[in-house]
Design a protein around this motif. Structure first.
Motif, PDB file in Angstrom:
ATOM      1  N   GLY A 218       0.824  -1.198   0.000  1.00  0.00           N
ATOM      2  CA  GLY A 218       0.000   0.000   0.000  1.00  0.00           C
ATOM      3  C   GLY A 218       0.857   1.245   0.000  1.00  0.00           C
ATOM      4  O   GLY A 218       2.087   1.176   0.129  1.00  0.00           O
ATOM      5  N   GLU A 219       0.201   2.396  -0.131  1.00  0.00           N
ATOM      6  CA  GLU A 219       0.927   3.656  -0.198  1.00  0.00           C
ATOM      7  C   GLU A 219       1.510   4.008   1.167  1.00  0.00           C
ATOM      8  O   GLU A 219       1.152   3.419   2.190  1.00  0.00           O
ATOM      9  CB  GLU A 219      -0.001   4.762  -0.688  1.00  0.00           C
ATOM     10  N   ALA A 220       2.389   4.987   1.177  1.00  0.00           N
ATOM     11  CA  ALA A 220       2.989   5.440   2.424  1.00  0.00           C
ATOM     12  C   ALA A 220       1.911   5.929   3.375  1.00  0.00           C
ATOM     13  O   ALA A 220       0.980   6.637   2.968  1.00  0.00           O
ATOM     14  CB  ALA A 220       3.982   6.571   2.137  1.00  0.00           C
ATOM     15  N   GLY A 221       2.037   5.511   4.641  1.00  0.00           N
ATOM     16  CA  GLY A 221       1.114   5.977   5.665  1.00  0.00           C
ATOM     17  C   GLY A 221      -0.208   5.259   5.706  1.00  0.00           C
ATOM     18  O   GLY A 221      -1.094   5.613   6.500  1.00  0.00           O
ATOM     19  N   ILE A 222      -0.400   4.227   4.880  1.00  0.00           N
ATOM     20  CA  ILE A 222      -1.703   3.566   4.794  1.00  0.00           C
ATOM     21  C   ILE A 222      -1.964   2.632   5.966  1.00  0.00           C
ATOM     22  O   ILE A 222      -3.072   2.143   6.153  1.00  0.00           O
ATOM     23  CB  ILE A 222      -1.817   2.800   3.455  1.00  0.00           C
ATOM     24  N   GLY A 223      -0.937   2.360   6.790  1.00  0.00           N
ATOM     25  CA  GLY A 223      -1.148   1.545   7.989  1.00  0.00           C
ATOM     26  C   GLY A 223      -0.474   0.197   7.967  1.00  0.00           C
ATOM     27  O   GLY A 223      -0.794  -0.676   8.781  1.00  0.00           O
TER      28      GLY A 223
ATOM     29  N   THR B 125     -13.753  21.976  13.919  1.00  0.00           N
ATOM     30  CA  THR B 125     -15.091  22.306  13.435  1.00  0.00           C
ATOM     31  C   THR B 125     -15.485  21.321  12.337  1.00  0.00           C
ATOM     32  O   THR B 125     -14.639  20.694  11.704  1.00  0.00           O
ATOM     33  CB  THR B 125     -15.132  23.735  12.864  1.00  0.00           C
ATOM     34  N   ILE B 126     -16.770  21.220  12.112  1.00  0.00           N
ATOM     35  CA  ILE B 126     -17.253  20.262  11.113  1.00  0.00           C
ATOM     36  C   ILE B 126     -16.696  20.551   9.729  1.00  0.00           C
ATOM     37  O   ILE B 126     -16.221  19.636   9.037  1.00  0.00           O
ATOM     38  CB  ILE B 126     -18.792  20.238  11.104  1.00  0.00           C
ATOM     39  N   PRO B 127     -16.656  21.814   9.254  1.00  0.00           N
ATOM     40  CA  PRO B 127     -16.094  22.052   7.916  1.00  0.00           C
ATOM     41  C   PRO B 127     -14.622  21.647   7.815  1.00  0.00           C
ATOM     42  O   PRO B 127     -14.209  21.079   6.797  1.00  0.00           O
ATOM     43  CB  PRO B 127     -16.282  23.567   7.736  1.00  0.00           C
ATOM     44  N   VAL B 128     -13.840  21.968   8.872  1.00  0.00           N
ATOM     45  CA  VAL B 128     -12.423  21.603   8.833  1.00  0.00           C
ATOM     46  C   VAL B 128     -12.264  20.094   8.847  1.00  0.00           C
ATOM     47  O   VAL B 128     -11.457  19.522   8.103  1.00  0.00           O
ATOM     48  CB  VAL B 128     -11.665  22.247  10.021  1.00  0.00           C
ATOM     49  N   ARG B 129     -13.052  19.423   9.711  1.00  0.00           N
ATOM     50  CA  ARG B 129     -12.951  17.961   9.774  1.00  0.00           C
ATOM     51  C   ARG B 129     -13.324  17.338   8.435  1.00  0.00           C
ATOM     52  O   ARG B 129     -12.652  16.415   7.956  1.00  0.00           O
ATOM     53  CB  ARG B 129     -13.881  17.437  10.878  1.00  0.00           C
ATOM     54  N   GLU B 130     -14.384  17.832   7.809  1.00  0.00           N
ATOM     55  CA  GLU B 130     -14.810  17.256   6.538  1.00  0.00           C
ATOM     56  C   GLU B 130     -13.759  17.484   5.459  1.00  0.00           C
ATOM     57  O   GLU B 130     -13.495  16.603   4.628  1.00  0.00           O
ATOM     58  CB  GLU B 130     -16.154  17.856   6.106  1.00  0.00           C
ATOM     59  N   ARG B 131     -13.142  18.656   5.467  1.00  0.00           N
ATOM     60  CA  ARG B 131     -12.093  18.927   4.490  1.00  0.00           C
ATOM     61  C   ARG B 131     -10.888  18.020   4.732  1.00  0.00           C
ATOM     62  O   ARG B 131     -10.280  17.495   3.792  1.00  0.00           O
ATOM     63  CB  ARG B 131     -11.672  20.397   4.571  1.00  0.00           C
ATOM     64  N   LEU B 132     -10.554  17.831   5.996  1.00  0.00           N
ATOM     65  CA  LEU B 132      -9.435  16.934   6.333  1.00  0.00           C
ATOM     66  C   LEU B 132      -9.723  15.517   5.837  1.00  0.00           C
ATOM     67  O   LEU B 132      -8.859  14.866   5.257  1.00  0.00           O
ATOM     68  CB  LEU B 132      -9.217  16.959   7.842  1.00  0.00           C
ATOM     69  N   LEU B 133     -10.955  15.051   6.067  1.00  0.00           N
ATOM     70  CA  LEU B 133     -11.315  13.698   5.612  1.00  0.00           C
ATOM     71  C   LEU B 133     -11.226  13.591   4.094  1.00  0.00           C
ATOM     72  O   LEU B 133     -10.783  12.564   3.556  1.00  0.00           O
ATOM     73  CB  LEU B 133     -12.730  13.349   6.080  1.00  0.00           C
ATOM     74  N   ASP B 134     -11.635  14.647   3.393  1.00  0.00           N
ATOM     75  CA  ASP B 134     -11.549  14.616   1.932  1.00  0.00           C
ATOM     76  C   ASP B 134     -10.093  14.556   1.470  1.00  0.00           C
ATOM     77  O   ASP B 134      -9.743  13.775   0.587  1.00  0.00           O
ATOM     78  CB  ASP B 134     -12.207  15.871   1.338  1.00  0.00           C
ATOM     79  N   GLU B 135      -9.246  15.389   2.066  1.00  0.00           N
ATOM     80  CA  GLU B 135      -7.866  15.487   1.614  1.00  0.00           C
ATOM     81  C   GLU B 135      -7.056  14.243   1.988  1.00  0.00           C
ATOM     82  O   GLU B 135      -6.200  13.800   1.225  1.00  0.00           O
ATOM     83  CB  GLU B 135      -7.198  16.732   2.209  1.00  0.00           C
ATOM     84  N   ALA B 136      -7.311  13.671   3.146  1.00  0.00           N
ATOM     85  CA  ALA B 136      -6.524  12.520   3.597  1.00  0.00           C
ATOM     86  C   ALA B 136      -6.887  11.238   2.859  1.00  0.00           C
ATOM     87  O   ALA B 136      -6.102  10.290   2.812  1.00  0.00           O
ATOM     88  CB  ALA B 136      -6.701  12.316   5.098  1.00  0.00           C
ATOM     89  N   ALA B 137      -8.096  11.191   2.274  1.00  0.00           N
ATOM     90  CA  ALA B 137      -8.528  10.041   1.458  1.00  0.00           C
ATOM     91  C   ALA B 137      -8.369   8.707   2.184  1.00  0.00           C
ATOM     92  O   ALA B 137      -8.025   7.692   1.588  1.00  0.00           O
ATOM     93  CB  ALA B 137      -7.757  10.010   0.139  1.00  0.00           C
ATOM     94  N   GLY B 138      -8.608   8.728   3.493  1.00  0.00           N
ATOM     95  CA  GLY B 138      -8.572   7.485   4.256  1.00  0.00           C
ATOM     96  C   GLY B 138      -7.198   7.007   4.654  1.00  0.00           C
ATOM     97  O   GLY B 138      -7.071   5.940   5.254  1.00  0.00           O
ATOM     98  N   ASN B 139      -6.147   7.784   4.331  1.00  0.00           N
ATOM     99  CA  ASN B 139      -4.785   7.383   4.709  1.00  0.00           C
ATOM    100  C   ASN B 139      -4.608   7.617   6.207  1.00  0.00           C
ATOM    101  O   ASN B 139      -4.650   8.768   6.672  1.00  0.00           O
ATOM    102  CB  ASN B 139      -3.767   8.206   3.917  1.00  0.00           C
ATOM    103  N   PRO B 140      -4.401   6.579   7.011  1.00  0.00           N
ATOM    104  CA  PRO B 140      -4.372   6.752   8.467  1.00  0.00           C
ATOM    105  C   PRO B 140      -3.293   7.710   8.942  1.00  0.00           C
ATOM    106  O   PRO B 140      -3.537   8.524   9.836  1.00  0.00           O
ATOM    107  CB  PRO B 140      -4.120   5.332   8.983  1.00  0.00           C
ATOM    108  N   LEU B 141      -2.076   7.616   8.366  1.00  0.00           N
ATOM    109  CA  LEU B 141      -1.021   8.512   8.836  1.00  0.00           C
ATOM    110  C   LEU B 141      -1.332   9.957   8.474  1.00  0.00           C
ATOM    111  O   LEU B 141      -1.090  10.878   9.268  1.00  0.00           O
ATOM    112  CB  LEU B 141       0.326   8.092   8.244  1.00  0.00           C
ATOM    113  N   ALA B 142      -1.896  10.172   7.291  1.00  0.00           N
ATOM    114  CA  ALA B 142      -2.296  11.526   6.918  1.00  0.00           C
ATOM    115  C   ALA B 142      -3.369  12.042   7.869  1.00  0.00           C
ATOM    116  O   ALA B 142      -3.342  13.200   8.305  1.00  0.00           O
ATOM    117  CB  ALA B 142      -2.807  11.543   5.477  1.00  0.00           C
TER     118      ALA B 142
END
Length: 893
Positions: free
Chosen positions: A29-34, A197-214
């Motif tokens: 898997g990619e870097a940081g994927i767990g 905040t909810i907007p920041v959390r949602e943006r973080l979830l979008d950008e991290a794309a499920g990568n655990p380390l990100a």
């Protein structure tokens, strides 16, 4: 969290190991994927299993066996339990002994045996993190072991990062880690940064794309202070960018000292601090990095919390700083134990060609060669070449690098380096060796004909200056041309051999004479056979000792019909190759040995040799040899369905490897002939006897062609190829098969005398005699001599059954049914060895000879426990309960 499916699969892996079933899994898997986190969870779930761990280190990818040393060095006291050759090779690889280097496959076999030894008292879990950075020698050894473990309580898990170095996962179970699903990712962010905040959390979830380390790093960065709007988050290199920002917050001195940690491969805090002192840095400069969680100090070791931090630290550093750091490390790494690291640091610190550093690297290459690390040898010689100050010195080192790359199984690298050396050098010897390396790669990558063409070109360059090396190249050329059916290239090689000036009594002179004689076949068989036989005899007496020459001499023994002696020689060579760990040679020897056993009628022995060769060749990536051995397997007659299934793979390569394809076609023709499909058999066998491989061992197919022609009602075609065959048979004193052909073609009662002559001449060749008895019995039945026919047909049926020639046994039974005989149990039906797989048969034969499980494992490159597993399965099949019964059973059958 969010890894339940993957954890379930890995729990099954541990369960299988505890139950005595070996398995290997590669987590990718990619870097940081767990991957590393999952590996830690596996270790936690291991309970009372013994755990052996290793981690690939980017700074040590060129240090031969550094990874294996990390994992197995603590178990050096267990090496005495290994077979002698394996123990010596692994000691040398681990730096625990000064013995000679072992074949890279021998070290793999030793690794296999040691892992099995470590699992003797409790199940073993072998974990390798960041395997993409493991040095090639260690990776080769571990993967060889992984692919040959079977019945040991061992689980092996590798993790490999995408986008770095391709991981050779062929044949292994791969678990690919994807990003966490939205719910699991949200839970992780909430745990790390509950104040977002909810907007920041949602943006973080979008950008991290499920990568655990990100998710973790970005959540920590954003959660460390109250925020309402995070602004745009980095899209590319999410985790790396977070680490860059954290590194940028550190003092300059701390970043410089972290660069020392990143460039060092020892993780030794003392080494780091001494190198830092040479750069004007103090131990206190490391403290901010430790406080920020970027590095972890554990006793006398310092390491980055995550490999990506090392990568960012090193890659983002200014070039002049990296040079200074490598120079400082070279200055503090004293003593012989750090000689290789010192050489590589000096190379990294070099700003231009430097002959002194090149010489240091050349010495490192020679040390790696003594340990058996061919990939490390290639890397060191190549870097030394780049630092060379003279073109010829550079070319010489490039040729050494190319040869080592070829030995390491890196054909692309070998070709690239050899081509560069060939272009640079004006010396015939260097150009010839570079051309020869390209020729050997061409055999596997292009065709045997391409190999022969290049080898001829290389030999011509040194024919006058180095005739013995020219013979080696011409041996390659002639034998590859033989495989390609390229008779014009054979003639060119033979002509050049004839012009060489060699000492009359030298081994190479005998080889040259034998190959020159081979070039006279088939028309000049009477003149060709004596010198060919002389080459074979020289190999038997040890006067010819080179491995290539001995394998070819064994084949030559088959070409002159010294089948039993040639098979005995090849048996001995196979035993020697196993004892010496020369696995790279063994598939070639086993191919010739299997053909020899076929010609003797030992079909089960041929099946065992073919199965062993196929297994080894597949495991070590010898694809062309897999095809060659499949060609032999098609020729076997114990299982027509399996043989026919293998044929398409071989026939698909007919244009490149016509000899292999002809061998397979011969086998298919015999299956057709045994099954009563004479017309189909005639068509196949006509292609064999008229094709480019007809001059070789395939000349033995001529009697089968004659039989197919007669049975198909075309006796006129039966004589097509007989003159050349009869000339060969007369030269080799092989009279039985010509007598059988004369019987087939004789009119009236004259056939009987020829059949009887053939049976007398067959001697102890049970298969050939059974074929003749079948034909004779059919002839007698047509003459209404029912009692005599029944005698011959019954003897043929029983012999075929004993030998494992199922198709021919069925044909004999059909003939007996025409006589009114009902099917009855025959002598061969009671043969218990028929019930064994080829691997089980091989193990049983060695056990019957008195070898222990450990000795059998060393012979077959299996773990002792896997050997025991095969015996456990074989005993009930053959009706024995004790080992001592095997010798009687094998001798009786």
């Amino acid at each position: 969290m969010g890894r339940d499916r993957e954890r379930g699969r890995l729990a099954g892996l541990l369960g299988d190991a505890r139950a005595g079933r070996s398995r290997t899994v590669v987590i990718q898997g990619e870097a940081g994927i767990g991957k590393t986190a999952l590996l830690g969870q596996i270790a936690a779930d291991a309970g009372d299993m013994r755990v052996v761990r290793g981690t690939g280190v980017e700074a040590e990818t060129e240090l031969a066996f550094s990874g294996l040393h990390q994992m197995l060095h603590p178990y050096g006291d267990r090496l005495d339990a290994l077979p002698g050759q394996q123990a010596a090779a692994l000691r040398s690889a681990l730096g625990l002994g000064s013995g000679p280097a072992g074949d890279r496959f021998l070290i793999g076999a030793a690794t296999l045996t040691l892992l099995s030894e470590l699992a003797a008292d409790r199940p073993l879990l072998c974990l390798v993190d960041d395997a993409q950075w493991l040095d090639n020698a260690s990776l080769d050894a571990l993967l060889f072991a992984a692919r040959r473990l079977a019945a040991d309580p061992i689980a092996m898990v590798f993790t490999a990062r995408d986008g770095v170095r391709p991981f050779p996962d062929r044949g292994l179970d791969v678990v690919r880690l994807a990003g966490l699903d939205r719910a699991a990712a949200g839970d992780l962010v909430a745990a790390r940064a509950p104040g977002l905040t909810i907007p920041v959390r949602e943006r973080l979830l979008d950008e991290a794309a499920g990568n655990p380390l990100a998710l973790i790093e970005l959540a920590d960065a954003l959660g460390s202070r109250p925020v309402r709007n995070a602004g745009p988050l980095p899209v590319g290199g999410r985790v790396q960018e977070t680490f860059r920002r954290r590194l940028a917050d550190l003092p300059d001195a701390t970043r410089r000292l972290l660069l020392v940690v990143a460039a060092d491969g020892t993780a030794d805090l003392g080494v780091v601090l001494r190198a830092g002192a040479a750069l004007g840095l103090a131990p206190a400069d490391l403290e901010p990095a430790e406080e920020s969680g970027l590095v972890v100090l554990d006793g006398e070791e310092v390491r980055f919390r995550h490999p990506l931090i090392r990568a960012v630290t090193y890659q983002d550093a200014a070039h002049h700083r990296r040079i200074a750091v490598h120079g400082a490390l070279a200055g503090v790494l004293g003593g012989d134990e750090h000689a290789d690291r010192r050489a590589w640091h000096l190379a990294a610190a070099a700003t231009g060609p430097d002959e002194d550093v090149a010489a240091e690297l050349e010495r490192a290459a020679r040390r790696a060669g003594r340990r058996g690390g061919s990939a490390a040898v290639a890397a060191a010689y190549e870097r030394a070449a780049r630092l060379s100050t003279e073109p010829e010195g550079k070319a010489r080192r490039l040729v050494h690098a190319a040869r080592a790359a070829y030995d390491a199984g890196r054909p692309d690298q070998a070709t690239r380096l050899a081509a560069e050396a060939e272009h640079l050098s004006a010396r015939d010897g260097v150009v010839a060796e570079a051309t020869f390396i390209r020729a050997q790669v061409a055999y596997e990558r292009t065709s045997p004909a391409a190999d022969a063409t290049l080898a001829l070109r290389g030999a011509a360059l040194i024919a006058g200056s180095d005739p013995e090396q020219a013979v080696s190249m011409l041996t390659e050329a002639v034998w590859s041309a033989r495989d390609a059916g390229a008779h014009d290239l054979v003639r060119q090689g033979v002509e050049l051999l004839g012009r060489l000036r060699l000492p009359a009594d030298s081994a190479k002179a005998r080889v040259a004479a034998g190959l020159i004689a081979y070039g006279r076949l088939p028309d000049g068989a009477a003149e060709a056979v004596p010198p060919m036989r002389a080459l074979f005899e020289a190999a038997r007496t040890g006067e010819v000792g080179d491995a290539v020459d001995r394998v070819i001499a064994g084949f030559v023994g088959l070409l002159v019909a010294d089948d039993r002696a040639a098979t005995d020689l090849l048996e001995g060579m196979a035993a020697d190759a196993r004892a010496e760990g020369a696995l790279g040679w063994l598939p070639y020897i086993l191919e010739a040995l299997a053909i020899g056993r076929v010609l003797l009628g030992d079909l089960r022995g041929a099946d065992a040799a073919t199965a062993e060769g196929l297994s080894l060749a597949a495991d070590i990536g010898m694809d062309t040899q897999v095809t060659a051995l499949k060609g032999v397997a098609v020729r076997l007659e114990s299982d027509a369905e399996r043989s026919r299934a293998m044929a398409p793979d071989v026939l698909a390569h007919a244009g490149v490897h016509p000899t292999n394809a002809a061998l397979a076609s011969w086998g298919l023709g015999l299956h057709d002939l045994a099954g009563g499909q004479a017309a189909a058999a005639l068509e196949r066998l006509d292609g064999v006897c008229s094709g480019p491989a007809r001059h070789d061992v395939l000349i033995r197919a001529v009697p089968d062609h004659a039989e197919a022609a007669v049975r198909a009602g075309r006796p006129d075609l039966a004589r097509t190829y007989l003159p050349a065959f009869e000339a060969w048979a007369a030269a080799t004193s092989c009279g039985a098969l010509p007598a059988r052909c004369r019987a087939l073609l004789a009119g009236g009662d004259a056939a009987e005398e020829h059949y009887r002559d053939a049976l007398e001449l067959h001697g102890d060749r049970a298969y050939d005699a059974a074929r003749t008895r079948l034909l004779y019995g059919e002839w007698l039945r047509r003459r209404r001599r029912r009692t005599e026919a029944r005698t011959e047909l019954t003897a043929a049926r029983d012999a075929f059954a004993r030998l494992g020639a199922a198709g021919w046994a069925e044909r004999a039974r059909a003939e007996l049914e025409v006589l009114g005989d009902r099917p009855a149990a025959s002598a061969g039906d009671a043969d218990p060895l028929k019930r064994l797989t080829p691997q089980e048969l091989q193990v049983v034969r060695l056990a019957a000879a008195g070898l222990s499980n450990r000795e059998i494992g060393a012979h077959l490159y299996l773990s002792p426990r896997t050997v025991g597993h095969h015996l456990y399965k074989a005993y009930p099949k053959i009706g024995v309960t004790r080992r001592m019964e095997l010798a009687r059973l094998v001798s009786d059958t």
